[in-house]
Design an enzyme around this catalytic site. Structure first.
Site, mmCIF file in Angstrom:
data_model
loop_
_atom_site.group_PDB
_atom_site.id
_atom_site.type_symbol
_atom_site.label_atom_id
_atom_site.label_comp_id
_atom_site.label_asym_id
_atom_site.label_seq_id
_atom_site.Cartn_x
_atom_site.Cartn_y
_atom_site.Cartn_z
ATOM 1 N N THR A 114 -9.473 -8.123 -11.103
ATOM 2 C CA THR A 114 -8.302 -8.865 -10.608
ATOM 3 C C THR A 114 -7.665 -9.789 -11.661
ATOM 4 O OG1 THR A 114 -9.150 -8.791 -8.372
ATOM 5 C CG2 THR A 114 -7.558 -10.527 -8.849
ATOM 6 N N ASP B 68 -7.659 -6.396 -0.710
ATOM 7 C CA ASP B 68 -8.838 -6.288 -1.581
ATOM 8 C C ASP B 68 -10.110 -6.645 -0.819
ATOM 9 O OD1 ASP B 68 -9.982 -6.111 -4.417
ATOM 10 O OD2 ASP B 68 -10.599 -8.129 -3.844
ATOM 11 N N HIS C 29 -13.066 -3.924 -0.245
ATOM 12 C CA HIS C 29 -14.443 -4.097 -0.709
ATOM 13 C C HIS C 29 -15.430 -3.910 0.441
ATOM 14 C CE1 HIS C 29 -14.288 -5.139 -4.917
ATOM 15 N NE2 HIS C 29 -13.294 -5.980 -4.705
ATOM 16 N N ASP D 178 -3.245 -4.733 -9.012
ATOM 17 C CA ASP D 178 -4.034 -5.210 -10.150
ATOM 18 C C ASP D 178 -5.150 -4.254 -10.559
ATOM 19 O OD1 ASP D 178 -5.319 -5.697 -7.752
ATOM 20 O OD2 ASP D 178 -6.172 -7.606 -8.384
ATOM 21 N N HIS E 262 -14.370 -1.707 -7.897
ATOM 22 C CA HIS E 262 -13.493 -1.226 -8.966
ATOM 23 C C HIS E 262 -13.958 -1.863 -10.259
ATOM 24 C CE1 HIS E 262 -11.743 -5.257 -8.719
ATOM 25 N NE2 HIS E 262 -11.895 -5.112 -7.413
HETATM 26 ZN ZN LIG Z 1 -8.111 -7.450 -7.432
#
Ligand SMILES: [Zn+2]
Length: 539
Positions: A74, A301, A305, A348, A476
């Site tokens: 990020t 995000d 996750h 991002d 990620h």
């Molecule tokens: Zn992120």
């Protein structure tokens, strides 16, 4: 940050006259959707009715936009969007990076010299000690402030400090991120919250958003028939990953973190952004001066996750964000005028498939970080590298304590560490820092772009689709396509509706494109190139 410009004017007596440029946008709306994979724009295109639909119909869409470095996190992602360069030059080489001298971590927007600003916030509390000081390049928003002698109004908003700070840059007027009592900032920007923000925090308190339930936004039959519950982690505050979620219960159990992982996190950002537009009169600056509204939506995000990229929750979060973006654009149309602002939307980083969901069919796997580290440490020890010399594993790097090694042995031990990593079944490739510096190999270049002299001595990549994470949800950080490939869309006066671009572009191309539209200097370490956009801004 206006005070810097005021003092410059006083000292030098300089007054710039800005030439009115009729075609410049009055406002640039810069949107980052945290963890938005490129396919999220198209996968649910038929279901979008709001902002995403607007972007697809009226925008220029770049379908093949990528990050040009690893690790893809990020902090580095946001910094690259705004600086137009890679972490190698902008300095945000991870969210947190290891510091061998102190044997602790530096958080990307950490700054012990500033204090938090917010109602009821202890100024010394860590969540307020944040600033852009670790960003080594100017941002395009900085260059706009410099070009207009500070006249442009630049505001960044996010649930995450790093999502707001990277956007506002070094010279922006304000960056605001969400804390338990509402939005806060730091003394890097101001000594106290603007009155409008104080009022917003009172009226739109976090708990006021956590009422009712979060259930399917659309008919259940529109969502994938296959459940992925066995591969999902319950969102913050929930006991299981199942609709419907009772928001008050989530908030009671998970507090502000539960709000962040629900659609309410994106809603509070739309509400605060529209309040800022109204209160700060964004987009109504004097002729030729462009303002900036930057928003990083991070609930996508948090839920990604927890539940992964194929969950009903993630899909529902995007259907709701579509409506929320529609609400944002409608508010901007009313307050700024549809022809007076442009929008750029990107992400991002992307995210991987959950490896366990794939492993019956494909060679993928998940390794718990602690297990992977301990297996790698044994392999390194077998090669004869003293265990006390292996300081840290993080960001797919190994830090070695070079002081413990005799001069003659340094290269041997660094290479022995690399060779040891390659013996592990999860590891696809490994390089020494020296190899990364000189190798033309594309993956070595990604690593080179993603680090600088503060990086570790040895770097590694897992095989595609392999993660080092919890067994559920996703993450990620790799240099593979699922993490580097994100959407880029430009929309507004000057862009061609329904225009599609398939050429490969870099995310670092966004900043110089906006600079070209604004006729201002590129960010100081910019390595991207302006995109071809058939915009009426140039000339
Ligand atoms: Zn992120």
């Amino acid at each position: 940050m206006k005070r810097i410009f005021n003092s410059l004017v006083l000292v030098f007596g300089v007054f710039f006259s800005i030439t009115a440029h009729a075609q410049k946008p009055k406002l640039i709306v810069s949107i980052v959707v945290d963890q938005m994979r490129a396919d999220y724009l198209t996968r649910w295109a038929d279901l979008y009715e709001g902002g995403f639909k607007d972007l697809l119909i009226n925008g220029e869409v770049f379908y093949n936009a990528h990050y040009t470095y690893a690790p893809t996190y990020t902090g580095p992602g946001h910094a690259s969007i705004y600086t137009g360069t890679d972490p190698r030059y902008h300095g945000i080489i991870a969210n947190d990076w290891y510091q061998p001298e102190s044997q602790d971590f530096m958080y990307c927007v950490e700054d012990f010299d500033v204090f938090g600003v917010g109602e009821g916030l202890d100024p010394s509390a860590s969540q307020g000690k944040r600033s852009p000081k670790n960003i080594k390049s100017t941002t395009w928003t900085d260059e706009l402030e410099l070009a207009t002698d500070g006249a442009s109004k630049v505001f960044g908003f996010s649930l995450k400090d790093r999502g707001a700070i990277t956007a506002a840059g070094h010279f922006g007027d304000g960056a605001f991120w969400l804390d338990a009592s509402g939005f806060i900032t730091s003394t890097a920007y101001m000594e106290e919250l603007p009155v409008w923000m104080q009022r917003f925090n009172k009226k739109y308190s976090p708990d006021s958003y956590m009422k009712g339930s979060w259930d399917y936004a659309r008919d259940r039959s529109l969502y994938p028939s296959t459940y992925t519950n066995a591969y999902e982690r319950a969102p913050k505050g929930a006991v299981s990953a199942d609709f419907p979620y009772d928001l008050a219960s989530l908030y009671k159990a998970g507090g502000i973190e539960a709000l962040k992982a629900s659609p309410a996190g994106n809603q509070i950002l739309v509400d605060v952004a529209l309040t800022a537009v109204k209160s700060e009169k964004l987009g109504q600056n004097r002729a030729g001066v462009t303002d900036v509204l930057a928003i990083s939506f991070s609930s996508t995000d948090y839920i990604g996750h927890a539940t992964g990229i194929r969950s009903h929750e993630t899909m529902d979060m995007y259907l709701r964000l579509d409506a929320q973006l529609g609400e944002l654009f409608k508010g901007l149309d009313e307050m700024v005028g549809a022809d007076s602002y442009i929008v750029v939307l990107t992400a991002d980083h992307g995210a991987a498939q959950n490896p366990r969901l794939m492993e019956d069919v494909m060679p993928t796997a998940n390794w718990y970080p602690a297990d992977l580290e301990s297996e790698l440490r044994s392999l390194i020890a077998k090669e004869g590298v003293p265990s006390e010399a292996v300081l840290n594993f993080s960001n797919e790097q190994v830090h070695l304590d070079l002081k413990q090694l005799g001069d003659a042995e340094v290269d041997d031990w660094v290479e022995a560490t690399r060779d040891a990593l390659l013996k592990h079944p999860a590891i696809a490739e490994a390089w020494t820092m020296e190899e990364i510096r000189i190798s033309p190999d594309p993956f070595a270049v990604l690593r080179r772009n993603g680090t600088d002299k503060r990086g570790g001595q040895v770097y590694f990549s897992l095989h595609p689709g392999h993660l080092s994470y919890s067994n559920d949800g996703t993450t990620h950080g790799s240099g593979y396509t699922y993490d580097t490939h994100v959407p880029v869309v430009f929309m507004g006066n000057g862009f061609n509706p329904r225009s599609r671009h398939n050429e490969r572009i870099g995310i670092k191309d966004i900043a110089p494109t906006l600079c070209k539209i604004l006729d201002i200097a590129f960010p100081s370490a910019c390595t991207g190139n302006p995109l071809w956009v058939d915009a009426g801004w140039a000339d």
